[in-house]
Design a protein around this motif. Structure first.
Motif, PDB file in Angstrom:
ATOM      1  N   UNK A   8       0.700 -10.738  -8.375  1.00  0.00           N
ATOM      2  CA  UNK A   8      -0.023  -9.509  -8.055  1.00  0.00           C
ATOM      3  C   UNK A   8       0.273  -9.066  -6.619  1.00  0.00           C
ATOM      4  N   UNK A   9       0.193  -7.762  -6.392  1.00  0.00           N
ATOM      5  CA  UNK A   9       0.425  -7.186  -5.068  1.00  0.00           C
ATOM      6  C   UNK A   9      -0.929  -6.763  -4.504  1.00  0.00           C
ATOM      7  N   UNK A  10      -1.260  -7.229  -3.290  1.00  0.00           N
ATOM      8  CA  UNK A  10      -2.496  -6.860  -2.619  1.00  0.00           C
ATOM      9  C   UNK A  10      -2.150  -6.251  -1.274  1.00  0.00           C
ATOM     10  N   UNK A  11      -2.515  -4.982  -1.076  1.00  0.00           N
ATOM     11  CA  UNK A  11      -2.197  -4.259   0.148  1.00  0.00           C
ATOM     12  C   UNK A  11      -3.465  -3.725   0.798  1.00  0.00           C
ATOM     13  N   UNK A  12      -3.431  -3.572   2.130  1.00  0.00           N
ATOM     14  CA  UNK A  12      -4.551  -2.961   2.852  1.00  0.00           C
ATOM     15  C   UNK A  12      -4.010  -1.955   3.860  1.00  0.00           C
ATOM     16  N   UNK A  70       4.530  -0.116  -5.220  1.00  0.00           N
ATOM     17  CA  UNK A  70       4.452  -0.923  -4.004  1.00  0.00           C
ATOM     18  C   UNK A  70       5.247  -0.266  -2.868  1.00  0.00           C
ATOM     19  N   UNK A  71       6.461   0.195  -3.149  1.00  0.00           N
ATOM     20  CA  UNK A  71       7.268   0.860  -2.122  1.00  0.00           C
ATOM     21  C   UNK A  71       6.584   2.121  -1.606  1.00  0.00           C
ATOM     22  N   UNK A  72       5.974   2.886  -2.513  1.00  0.00           N
ATOM     23  CA  UNK A  72       5.285   4.112  -2.123  1.00  0.00           C
ATOM     24  C   UNK A  72       4.136   3.803  -1.165  1.00  0.00           C
ATOM     25  N   UNK A  73       3.353   2.795  -1.469  1.00  0.00           N
ATOM     26  CA  UNK A  73       2.214   2.449  -0.619  1.00  0.00           C
ATOM     27  C   UNK A  73       2.665   1.877   0.721  1.00  0.00           C
ATOM     28  N   UNK A  74       3.745   1.108   0.739  1.00  0.00           N
ATOM     29  CA  UNK A  74       4.258   0.583   1.999  1.00  0.00           C
ATOM     30  C   UNK A  74       4.741   1.720   2.905  1.00  0.00           C
ATOM     31  N   UNK A  75       5.347   2.755   2.314  1.00  0.00           N
ATOM     32  CA  UNK A  75       5.767   3.922   3.096  1.00  0.00           C
ATOM     33  C   UNK A  75       4.566   4.659   3.689  1.00  0.00           C
ATOM     34  N   UNK A  76       3.419   4.598   3.011  1.00  0.00           N
ATOM     35  CA  UNK A  76       2.228   5.298   3.474  1.00  0.00           C
ATOM     36  C   UNK A  76       1.402   4.493   4.482  1.00  0.00           C
ATOM     37  N   UNK A  77       1.889   3.330   4.882  1.00  0.00           N
ATOM     38  CA  UNK A  77       1.222   2.577   5.928  1.00  0.00           C
ATOM     39  C   UNK A  77       0.442   1.372   5.469  1.00  0.00           C
ATOM     40  N   UNK A  78       0.430   1.065   4.185  1.00  0.00           N
ATOM     41  CA  UNK A  78      -0.245  -0.137   3.692  1.00  0.00           C
ATOM     42  C   UNK A  78       0.597  -1.355   4.065  1.00  0.00           C
ATOM     43  N   UNK A  79      -0.051  -2.467   4.278  1.00  0.00           N
ATOM     44  CA  UNK A  79       0.627  -3.730   4.585  1.00  0.00           C
ATOM     45  C   UNK A  79       0.095  -4.808   3.647  1.00  0.00           C
ATOM     46  N   UNK A  80       0.929  -5.812   3.322  1.00  0.00           N
ATOM     47  CA  UNK A  80       0.448  -6.907   2.471  1.00  0.00           C
ATOM     48  C   UNK A  80      -0.717  -7.654   3.148  1.00  0.00           C
ATOM     49  N   UNK A  81      -1.650  -8.135   2.375  1.00  0.00           N
ATOM     50  CA  UNK A  81      -2.782  -8.896   2.903  1.00  0.00           C
ATOM     51  C   UNK A  81      -2.258 -10.158   3.568  1.00  0.00           C
ATOM     52  N   UNK A  82      -2.750 -10.451   4.761  1.00  0.00           N
ATOM     53  CA  UNK A  82      -2.339 -11.648   5.465  1.00  0.00           C
ATOM     54  C   UNK A  82      -1.304 -11.395   6.546  1.00  0.00           C
TER      55      UNK A  82
END
Length: 83
Positions: A8-12, A70-82
């Motif tokens: 699973x992918x967890x982003x914040x 996942x790529x879309x959210x990373x481009x929008x400034x989300x980072x993986x938890x931790x």
């Protein structure tokens, strides 16, 4: 059906200057009919948030959709938890 890539992918996305604290989760889940669903959950950290499920015919399509989200959210400034 056994999924090969079930991580699973967890982003914040946290920005105290604008009072932003959001989470976004994506995971693959098999259905009873041999299909694969992409389960997305999102919302403000500390709440239950919202959920959406999209079902695909095979694991390859679902996995591609997961990686695109996942790529879309990373481009929008989300980072993986931790991190």
């Amino acid at each position: 059906m056994e999924l090969t890539d079930t991580t699973p992918v967890h982003l914040i996305h946290v920005d105290p200057e604008i009072n932003m604290a959001r989470f976004y989760g994506i995971e693959l889940q098999p259905t009873l009919f041999g299909e694969v669903s992409v389960l997305r959950t999102w919302g403000r950290i500390g709440t239950n948030g919202q959920a959406m499920m999209v079902t695909y015919d095979d694991e390859a399509l679902a996995s591609e959709a997961l990686h695109n989200l996942e790529k879309q959210k990373l481009r929008r400034g989300y980072v993986p938890v931790g991190e």
